[in-house]
Write a protein that holds these residues in place. Structure first.
Motif, PDB file in Angstrom:
ATOM      1  N   ALA A 153       5.963 -51.866 -58.554  1.00 33.35           N
ATOM      2  CA  ALA A 153       6.746 -52.423 -59.664  1.00 33.35           C
ATOM      3  C   ALA A 153       5.958 -52.478 -60.961  1.00 33.35           C
ATOM      4  O   ALA A 153       6.538 -52.425 -62.056  1.00 33.35           O
ATOM      5  CB  ALA A 153       7.245 -53.823 -59.294  1.00 33.35           C
ATOM      6  N   SER A 154       4.637 -52.568 -60.868  1.00 33.39           N
ATOM      7  CA  SER A 154       3.821 -52.645 -62.089  1.00 33.39           C
ATOM      8  C   SER A 154       3.941 -51.380 -62.937  1.00 33.39           C
ATOM      9  O   SER A 154       3.722 -51.422 -64.150  1.00 33.39           O
ATOM     10  CB  SER A 154       2.359 -52.897 -61.730  1.00 33.39           C
ATOM     11  N   GLU A 155       4.314 -50.253 -62.306  1.00 30.78           N
ATOM     12  CA  GLU A 155       4.502 -49.021 -63.070  1.00 30.78           C
ATOM     13  C   GLU A 155       5.651 -49.141 -64.059  1.00 30.78           C
ATOM     14  O   GLU A 155       5.710 -48.430 -65.063  1.00 30.78           O
ATOM     15  CB  GLU A 155       4.748 -47.839 -62.136  1.00 30.78           C
ATOM     16  N   LEU A 156       6.603 -50.030 -63.763  1.00 30.44           N
ATOM     17  CA  LEU A 156       7.727 -50.284 -64.672  1.00 30.44           C
ATOM     18  C   LEU A 156       7.488 -51.533 -65.508  1.00 30.44           C
ATOM     19  O   LEU A 156       8.411 -52.011 -66.179  1.00 30.44           O
ATOM     20  CB  LEU A 156       9.021 -50.449 -63.868  1.00 30.44           C
ATOM     21  N   LYS A 157       6.254 -52.075 -65.427  1.00 32.81           N
ATOM     22  CA  LYS A 157       5.901 -53.312 -66.135  1.00 32.81           C
ATOM     23  C   LYS A 157       6.783 -54.474 -65.692  1.00 32.81           C
ATOM     24  O   LYS A 157       7.190 -55.322 -66.506  1.00 32.81           O
ATOM     25  CB  LYS A 157       5.969 -53.109 -67.651  1.00 32.81           C
ATOM     26  N   LEU A 158       7.077 -54.495 -64.402  1.00 27.89           N
ATOM     27  CA  LEU A 158       7.851 -55.577 -63.794  1.00 27.89           C
ATOM     28  C   LEU A 158       6.972 -56.332 -62.807  1.00 27.89           C
ATOM     29  O   LEU A 158       6.125 -55.725 -62.141  1.00 27.89           O
ATOM     30  CB  LEU A 158       9.065 -55.030 -63.047  1.00 27.89           C
ATOM     31  N   PRO A 159       7.159 -57.654 -62.666  1.00 20.71           N
ATOM     32  CA  PRO A 159       6.412 -58.386 -61.644  1.00 20.71           C
ATOM     33  C   PRO A 159       6.839 -58.007 -60.233  1.00 20.71           C
ATOM     34  O   PRO A 159       6.054 -58.105 -59.287  1.00 20.71           O
ATOM     35  CB  PRO A 159       6.727 -59.851 -61.948  1.00 20.71           C
ATOM     36  N   ALA A 160       8.106 -57.571 -60.076  1.00 22.62           N
ATOM     37  CA  ALA A 160       8.624 -57.184 -58.759  1.00 22.62           C
ATOM     38  C   ALA A 160       9.889 -56.357 -58.955  1.00 22.62           C
ATOM     39  O   ALA A 160      10.583 -56.485 -59.963  1.00 22.62           O
ATOM     40  CB  ALA A 160       8.938 -58.421 -57.911  1.00 22.62           C
ATOM     41  N   PHE A 161      10.174 -55.485 -57.982  1.00 20.60           N
ATOM     42  CA  PHE A 161      11.449 -54.748 -58.006  1.00 20.60           C
ATOM     43  C   PHE A 161      12.622 -55.697 -57.804  1.00 20.60           C
ATOM     44  O   PHE A 161      13.720 -55.475 -58.296  1.00 20.60           O
ATOM     45  CB  PHE A 161      11.486 -53.694 -56.901  1.00 20.60           C
ATOM     46  N   GLY A 162      12.370 -56.740 -57.037  1.00 21.35           N
ATOM     47  CA  GLY A 162      13.409 -57.694 -56.717  1.00 21.35           C
ATOM     48  C   GLY A 162      12.828 -58.785 -55.840  1.00 21.35           C
ATOM     49  O   GLY A 162      11.610 -58.908 -55.682  1.00 21.35           O
ATOM     50  N   TYR A 163      13.733 -59.570 -55.246  1.00 23.90           N
ATOM     51  CA  TYR A 163      13.318 -60.728 -54.466  1.00 23.90           C
ATOM     52  C   TYR A 163      14.219 -60.861 -53.246  1.00 23.90           C
ATOM     53  O   TYR A 163      15.448 -60.809 -53.375  1.00 23.90           O
ATOM     54  CB  TYR A 163      13.389 -61.998 -55.329  1.00 23.90           C
ATOM     55  N   ASN A 164      13.599 -61.044 -52.074  1.00 20.62           N
ATOM     56  CA  ASN A 164      14.353 -61.133 -50.830  1.00 20.62           C
ATOM     57  C   ASN A 164      14.642 -62.595 -50.497  1.00 20.62           C
ATOM     58  O   ASN A 164      13.778 -63.464 -50.646  1.00 20.62           O
ATOM     59  CB  ASN A 164      13.555 -60.484 -49.690  1.00 20.62           C
ATOM     60  N   ILE A 165      15.857 -62.860 -50.021  1.00 25.28           N
ATOM     61  CA  ILE A 165      16.288 -64.229 -49.735  1.00 25.28           C
ATOM     62  C   ILE A 165      17.224 -64.233 -48.540  1.00 25.28           C
ATOM     63  O   ILE A 165      17.980 -63.272 -48.333  1.00 25.28           O
ATOM     64  CB  ILE A 165      16.992 -64.844 -50.977  1.00 25.28           C
ATOM     65  N   ARG A 166      17.152 -65.282 -47.746  1.00 26.10           N
ATOM     66  CA  ARG A 166      18.116 -65.447 -46.654  1.00 26.10           C
ATOM     67  C   ARG A 166      19.487 -65.732 -47.252  1.00 26.10           C
ATOM     68  O   ARG A 166      19.628 -66.526 -48.189  1.00 26.10           O
ATOM     69  CB  ARG A 166      17.711 -66.597 -45.732  1.00 26.10           C
ATOM     70  N   ASN A 167      20.518 -65.093 -46.687  1.00 21.86           N
ATOM     71  CA  ASN A 167      21.874 -65.293 -47.203  1.00 21.86           C
ATOM     72  C   ASN A 167      22.297 -66.747 -47.151  1.00 21.86           C
ATOM     73  O   ASN A 167      23.017 -67.232 -48.032  1.00 21.86           O
ATOM     74  CB  ASN A 167      22.868 -64.432 -46.415  1.00 21.86           C
ATOM     75  N   ALA A 168      21.869 -67.460 -46.097  1.00 23.94           N
ATOM     76  CA  ALA A 168      22.249 -68.868 -45.971  1.00 23.94           C
ATOM     77  C   ALA A 168      21.758 -69.672 -47.169  1.00 23.94           C
ATOM     78  O   ALA A 168      22.472 -70.551 -47.684  1.00 23.94           O
ATOM     79  CB  ALA A 168      21.687 -69.448 -44.670  1.00 23.94           C
ATOM     80  N   GLU A 169      20.556 -69.386 -47.645  1.00 23.18           N
ATOM     81  CA  GLU A 169      20.004 -70.114 -48.788  1.00 23.18           C
ATOM     82  C   GLU A 169      20.658 -69.685 -50.090  1.00 23.18           C
ATOM     83  O   GLU A 169      20.938 -70.518 -50.968  1.00 23.18           O
ATOM     84  CB  GLU A 169      18.487 -69.901 -48.828  1.00 23.18           C
ATOM     85  N   LEU A 170      20.923 -68.379 -50.237  1.00 24.57           N
ATOM     86  CA  LEU A 170      21.623 -67.895 -51.426  1.00 24.57           C
ATOM     87  C   LEU A 170      23.022 -68.496 -51.506  1.00 24.57           C
ATOM     88  O   LEU A 170      23.442 -69.007 -52.557  1.00 24.57           O
ATOM     89  CB  LEU A 170      21.702 -66.368 -51.389  1.00 24.57           C
ATOM     90  N   ASN A 171      23.752 -68.469 -50.393  1.00 19.76           N
ATOM     91  CA  ASN A 171      25.107 -69.022 -50.372  1.00 19.76           C
ATOM     92  C   ASN A 171      25.104 -70.518 -50.677  1.00 19.76           C
ATOM     93  O   ASN A 171      25.984 -71.027 -51.393  1.00 19.76           O
ATOM     94  CB  ASN A 171      25.756 -68.780 -49.015  1.00 19.76           C
ATOM     95  N   ALA A 172      24.137 -71.247 -50.129  1.00 20.73           N
ATOM     96  CA  ALA A 172      24.080 -72.696 -50.343  1.00 20.73           C
ATOM     97  C   ALA A 172      23.865 -73.025 -51.821  1.00 20.73           C
ATOM     98  O   ALA A 172      24.519 -73.932 -52.372  1.00 20.73           O
ATOM     99  CB  ALA A 172      22.973 -73.315 -49.497  1.00 20.73           C
ATOM    100  N   GLU A 173      22.984 -72.302 -52.484  1.00 14.81           N
ATOM    101  CA  GLU A 173      22.720 -72.571 -53.899  1.00 14.81           C
ATOM    102  C   GLU A 173      23.921 -72.202 -54.771  1.00 14.81           C
ATOM    103  O   GLU A 173      24.260 -72.919 -55.721  1.00 14.81           O
ATOM    104  CB  GLU A 173      21.464 -71.832 -54.364  1.00 14.81           C
ATOM    105  N   LEU A 174      24.572 -71.080 -54.458  1.00 11.28           N
ATOM    106  CA  LEU A 174      25.759 -70.703 -55.226  1.00 11.28           C
ATOM    107  C   LEU A 174      26.887 -71.703 -55.014  1.00 11.28           C
ATOM    108  O   LEU A 174      27.612 -72.059 -55.955  1.00 11.28           O
ATOM    109  CB  LEU A 174      26.213 -69.290 -54.834  1.00 11.28           C
ATOM    110  N   ALA A 175      27.046 -72.180 -53.777  1.00 11.06           N
ATOM    111  CA  ALA A 175      28.102 -73.162 -53.481  1.00 11.06           C
ATOM    112  C   ALA A 175      27.860 -74.465 -54.238  1.00 11.06           C
ATOM    113  O   ALA A 175      28.804 -75.086 -54.761  1.00 11.06           O
ATOM    114  CB  ALA A 175      28.175 -73.415 -51.979  1.00 11.06           C
ATOM    115  N   GLU A 176      26.602 -74.916 -54.305  1.00  7.95           N
ATOM    116  CA  GLU A 176      26.288 -76.133 -55.051  1.00  7.95           C
ATOM    117  C   GLU A 176      26.597 -75.950 -56.532  1.00  7.95           C
ATOM    118  O   GLU A 176      27.109 -76.860 -57.188  1.00  7.95           O
ATOM    119  CB  GLU A 176      24.812 -76.495 -54.859  1.00  7.95           C
TER     120      GLU A 176
END
Length: 411
Positions: free
Chosen positions: A103-126
């Motif tokens: 990712a540093s070749e694009l001057k990015l800290p990361a291409f992306g970020y991995n997350i469990r769906n349960a945690e993503l869904n919980a935060e969006l629901a809140e």
């Protein structure tokens, strides 16, 4: 949201836009609309309490979540994807060299970020609970009738919901898509994906490792700490055999297939099997209905493209609707829906084709196919401008990146 009684005495609600489906795409869509001044109803039965699958949110999706002021609450649950490694484990006559994208070749800290769906869904629901213009309706859609000026939905709780526009975020068997009369093209692969999470002794160093095998990808994606998610694509019979193994035996087999790059492994949580196939809707909008996510497109879990493509649907549809309202147009008018279709079709078609060709190239024993695939990976590893182009387009195609994914506002 306005509520009244119908002639038969059943409750009737009025809203601007009804979003059907409360997965990540549906909740993100409802939040975007409510935060831009649309009265919004999010309609779906309650989600299961736990979903052990994971999602890699690529940089463009993260930018959209930042724009919606959601990223700060989601980020603590994620692990960065700073490096992406592709390893040819086909064992065939013509094999590609290992390729590492940084990712540093694009001057990015990361291409992306991995997350469990349960945690993503919980935060969006809140986040949904806090929106005054967003009503969450825990019900199924039993009927949907489109008209010239709006859509009437009959819900399983006995009420009626009237909206100017319906957004179908209700998955590959979308009731919204069917009610709108939108046809699909479907296909199947002789493959099944085994999906699970792992603990391991060695650190992953924020590396995502994708082994290309004769049956499909074997992909390890980092989670927080010394954990990773695995998507292992196999022939259906072998996938079922692996799924039936006890935890210790399966963990040993995974460690062997991964060449022990993460050391000793342990299975965490549940395992899931998914037969692989593809689906493409012939249009993403018709009859006052717009489709997002898997209601519009489905393909194999390769390159973290699925939900990220769905989030581009979300950002693009939001942009089209805000612009239409600014011009004083009917948000469900054919011209507005046609603008959404024009904006999304090239991206959906190109992503679907690219993932399909890559997957089929792994399954092919033809030497010319192996040669082309190997040459492509060789050039990606040896030609920096090509490598950077592939990395940028993998995150999101430049020509299809909506305003919210470029750090811009909609109004």
């Amino acid at each position: 949201m306005t509520q009244r009684k119908t002639a038969t005495g059943t409750p009737s609600r009025e809203t601007d836009i009804a979003v059907i489906g409360a997965g990540p795409s549906g909740m993100a869509m409802a939040l975007l609309l409510a935060r831009h001044g649309f009265r919004t109803a999010l309609v779906a039965p309650a989600l299961p309490a736990s979903d052990d699958r994971t999602t890699a949110l690529l940089e463009s999706s993260v930018e959209m979540l930042r724009s919606l002021k959601l990223w700060d609450r989601i980020a603590p649950h994620t692990a960065p994807l700073e490096h992406m490694r592709i390893i040819d484990a086909t064992g065939r006559l013509i094999r590609a060299p290992e390729v590492v994208f940084d990712a540093s070749e694009l001057k990015l800290p990361a291409f992306g970020y991995n997350i469990r769906n349960a945690e993503l869904n919980a935060e969006l629901a809140e986040a949904c609970k806090a929106e005054s213009l967003l009503e969450r309706i825990d019900a199924r859609v039993d009927g949907l009738e489109t008209g010239e000026s709006g859509v009437s939905l009959t819900l399983s709780d006995g009420s009626t919901l009237n909206a100017r526009l319906v957004v179908g975020a209700d998955g590959r068997r979308s009731a919204v898509r069917e009610a709108a009369g939108i046809e699909v093209r479907e296909w199947r692969y002789p493959q099944c994906a085994l999906v699970l999470n792992l603990e391991h002794d060695a650190p992953h160093h924020d590396h995502s490792s994708e082994f290309h095998t004769p049956t499909g990808p074997f992909t390890l994606v980092p989670l927080k700490g010394r954990r990773s998610s695995l998507v292992w694509v196999q022939e259906p019979g072998e996938a079922e055999h692996l799924h039936a193994l006890n935890d210790e035996t399966l963990a040993l087999e995974i460690e062997r297939r991964a060449s022990s790059i993460l050391g000793r492994m342990r299975i965490v949580g549940t395992r899931q099997l998914y037969p692989l196939g593809g689906l493409s809707a012939k249009t993403v909008a018709s009859n006052r209905c717009a489709l997002i996510g898997e209601a519009a497109h489905v393909f194999p879990p390769i390159g973290a493209q699925g939900l990220n493509l769905g989030f581009r649907d979300v950002a693009t549809l939001g942009e089209v609707l805000v612009a239409a309202r600014r011009r004083g147009e009917d948000i469900g008018a054919p011209s507005v829906l046609a603008a959404y279709e024009r904006a999304r079709r090239p991206d959906i078609a190109s992503r679907t084709t690219a993932v399909d060709l890559l997957n089929r190239s792994l399954l092919s024993d033809l030497l010319p196919v192996q040669l082309l695939r190997g040459l492509g990976l060789y050039l990606a590893g040896r030609v920096p401008p090509l490598r950077r182009f592939l990395m940028r387009e993998g995150i999101a195609p430049a020509m299809a990146r909506p305003r919210l994914m470029r750090g811009l506002t909609l109004s």
